[in-house]
Design a protein around this motif. Structure first.
Motif, short mmCIF file in Angstrom:
data_model
loop_
_atom_site.label_atom_id
_atom_site.label_comp_id
_atom_site.label_asym_id
_atom_site.label_seq_id
_atom_site.Cartn_x
_atom_site.Cartn_y
_atom_site.Cartn_z
N LEU A 185 0.83 -1.21 0.00
CA LEU A 185 0.00 0.00 0.00
C LEU A 185 0.86 1.26 0.00
O LEU A 185 0.51 2.27 -0.65
CB LEU A 185 -0.93 -0.01 1.22
N TYR A 192 3.71 1.51 -1.42
CA TYR A 192 4.24 1.64 -2.78
C TYR A 192 3.18 2.20 -3.72
O TYR A 192 3.50 2.92 -4.67
CB TYR A 192 4.72 0.27 -3.26
N LEU A 193 1.88 1.90 -3.47
CA LEU A 193 0.82 2.37 -4.35
C LEU A 193 0.48 3.83 -4.09
O LEU A 193 0.33 4.63 -5.03
CB LEU A 193 -0.44 1.52 -4.18
#
Length: 417
Positions: free
Chosen positions: A113, A115-116
Motif C-alpha cells: 500500500l 508503494y501504491l
C-alpha cells in the motif's frame, strides 16, 4: 540458614529433574518395546495341576489372535511419535502460521500500500480498516478453530504419552475404583486449576509498592501449577485423589517450585497468549515424561506453602451451597430423643449395623428355603388335602409376626460405631 540452603538445593534439584525428559525421550520407546516383546517364561501353577514344561508349551498351536495381541502390545509405546506430532501441530502449523501472518503478511501488505499511495492520506485510511479486518478474519476462521482442535488433540496425545511412560516404569495404572469418584475428581480438579489460574493472574496485578514482588509471587503460582499439570498424569494413574495431590505439592513446594519453573518462564516469554499456549503445548510432553521419571525430594521444609487453600475453600463453598439440607438430613441417623412420645416415626429409620443386617439376611434366607421345601413337598403328595386359605394366611401371619419381633429386638440393641 541451613533451611534456606536445603530449600535452594531442592529447587535446583527440581530444575534438573525437569530437564531430564529431553534425554529420556530418545531411548524410552526402544526400551519399552524391547521389554514388551520379551516372552514371559514363568509357568502357570494351578491348584491340583503340574507345571507346564517347555515341550508342552511348544506343542500347543499359536492362534492368530494371540499373535495379533502381541504385535499390538509391541506397538503401544509411541512416545517419541506423539511428542513429534505435538511439536508439528502446535509449533510447526499453529505457531508458525500466526507468526507468518503477523510478521510477513501484514508488513507485506503495508509495504504494498505504501508503494501504491506513497504516504498519502488514502494509504492511512485504507490501512486503517484493512489491518483490523484481516486480523479479525484470520483470528475467527483460522486461530480460533485451530486452537480448539489443538486443545482436544493435545489432551488425547498427552494422555497417550503419560500412559505409555507410566506403563514402562510402573506397570499397569491403578485408577480410582469408583466411576463417580473418578468423574467428580476430574471435574473438581479442572475447576480448581481454572480458579488457581485466575488467582495467579489477580496476584500479578496487585498494587504492591515493592518492585517485582507481584511478578515473583505470580511465577511461584505458575511454577506450582505447571508442576501440578505435569505430575497429575502420574498421580492419577497411581490412584491418588485430588486432596492428596494438592497436599503433596503444598508440603513439598521447594521441589515442585523448581520443577515447574522452566516451563513457567518459557511460557511467559511471548507477549501473545496464543503464542504462549503454543510454546506450552510444545514443551509440555517433555515435562510429562520428566515427571514420570522423577523422584521428588520430600520433607525439606517444615512449613507448607498453602497457595491452593483459597481456591479449595471457594470450591467447597460453591458445592456446599448447592447441597439441599433435606437430603443431608436424610443421611443423618435418628437419635432416641429426636422423636416425641406420640410422634410418628415412619420413613426415617436408623442405619443397621453389619451384624444386625447379616442376621436379618440369614433369617430371610432360611424363611425362603423353608417355603420352597414346603411347596415342593405339597406338589409331590397330591393325595394329601391342601390347607385352607384361612390356615395358610394364619400361618403366614404368625411367621411374619415372629420375624417382625426378631427385627425389633435387633433394632433395639445398641448400634456399633
Amino acid at each position: 540458614m541451613e533451611t534456606l540452603c536445603r530449600v535452594g538445593a531442592t529447587v535446583l534439584h527440581g530444575i534438573l529433574d525437569s530437564i531430564k525428559g529431553i534425554t529420556v525421550i530418545f531411548y524410552l520407546d526402544k526400551e519399552a518395546n524391547r521389554k514388551l516383546s520379551q516372552p514371559t517364561t514363568k509357568p502357570l501353577l494351578l491348584s491340583g495341576s503340574t507345571p507346564r514344561t517347555k515341550e508342552s508349551l511348544s506343542s500347543q498351536p499359536r492362534t492368530p489372535s494371540s499373535n495379533s495381541l502381541v504385535s499390538k502390545r509391541i506397538e503401544e509405546s509411541k512416545v517419541l511419535k506423539r511428542v513429534l506430532q505435538c511439536s508439528l501441530l502446535n509449533g510447526g502449523i499453529f505457531m508458525l502460521s500466526i507468526l507468518f501472518f503477523e510478521y510477513a503478511v501484514l508488513p507485506g501488505l503495508h509495504l504494498f500500500l505504501w508503494y501504491l499511495f506513497r504516504n498519502s492520506t488514502t494509504m492511512t485510511t485504507v490501512w486503517g480498516w484493512m489491518q483490523p479486518s484481516l486480523s479479525l478474519l484470520f483470528n475467527s476462521f483460522w486461530v480460533a478453530p485451530l486452537f480448539l482442535l489443538s486443545k482436544i488433540v493435545n489432551s488425547l496425545w498427552f494422555q497417550d504419552i503419560a500412559d505409555s511412560a507410566y506403563k514402562f516404569r510402573k506397570g499397569r495404572p491403578q485408577l480410582i475404583a469408583s466411576i463417580s469418584k473418578l468423574i467428580a475428581d476430574t471435574l473438581i480438579s479442572l475447576l480448581i486449576q481454572i480458579l488457581f489460574l485466575l488467582q495467579s493472574t489477580l496476584v500479578k496485578y496487585l498494587p504492591v509498592p515493592v518492585p517485582f514482588a507481584c511478578t515473583a509471587i505470580y511465577m511461584v503460582h505458575m511454577s506450582l501449577l505447571c508442576s501440578l499439570y505435569a505430575f497429575e498424569y502420574k498421580w492419577f494413574n497411581m490412584g491418588w485423589e485430588l486432596h492428596k495431590r494438592l497436599t503433596y505439592i503444598e508440603q513439598n513446594w521447594p521441589y515442585f517450585l523448581g520443577f515447574g519453573l522452566p516451563l513457567a518462564v518459557l511460557s511467559e516469554l511471548p507477549n501473545s497468549i496464543v503464542i504462549s499456549g503454543c510454546v506450552f503445548s510444545v514443551l509440555f510432553p517433555l515435562f510429562i515424561i520428566s515427571a514420570n521419571e522423577a523422584t521428588p525430594k520430600v520433607d525439606v521444609c517444615e512449613t507448607p506453602l498453602k497457595l491452593f487453600s483459597i481456591v479449595v475453600a471457594l470450591t467447597n463453598a460453591l458445592f456446599r451451597g448447592r447441597a439441599k439440607p433435606s437430603k443431608a438430613a436424610l443421611s443423618q441417623p435418628l437419635t432416641p430423643g429426636s422423636a416425641g412420645a406420640g410422634s410418628n416415626t415412619r420413613g426415617l429409620t436408623p442405619p443397621l449395623s453389619s451384624s444386625a443386617s447379616a442376621f436379618m439376611f440369614q433369617q430371610q434366607q432360611q424363611y425362603r428355603q423353608h417355603n420352597s421345601q414346603k411347596h415342593h413337598h405339597q406338589r409331590s403328595h397330591h393325595r394329601q388335602p391342601s390347607p385352607s386359605p384361612s390356615a395358610a394366611s394364619s400361618s403366614f401371619a404368625s411367621v411374619q409376626t415372629a420375624q417382625l419381633h426378631q427385627q425389633q429386638t435387633v433394632l433395639n440393641r445398641p448400634l456399633r460405631r
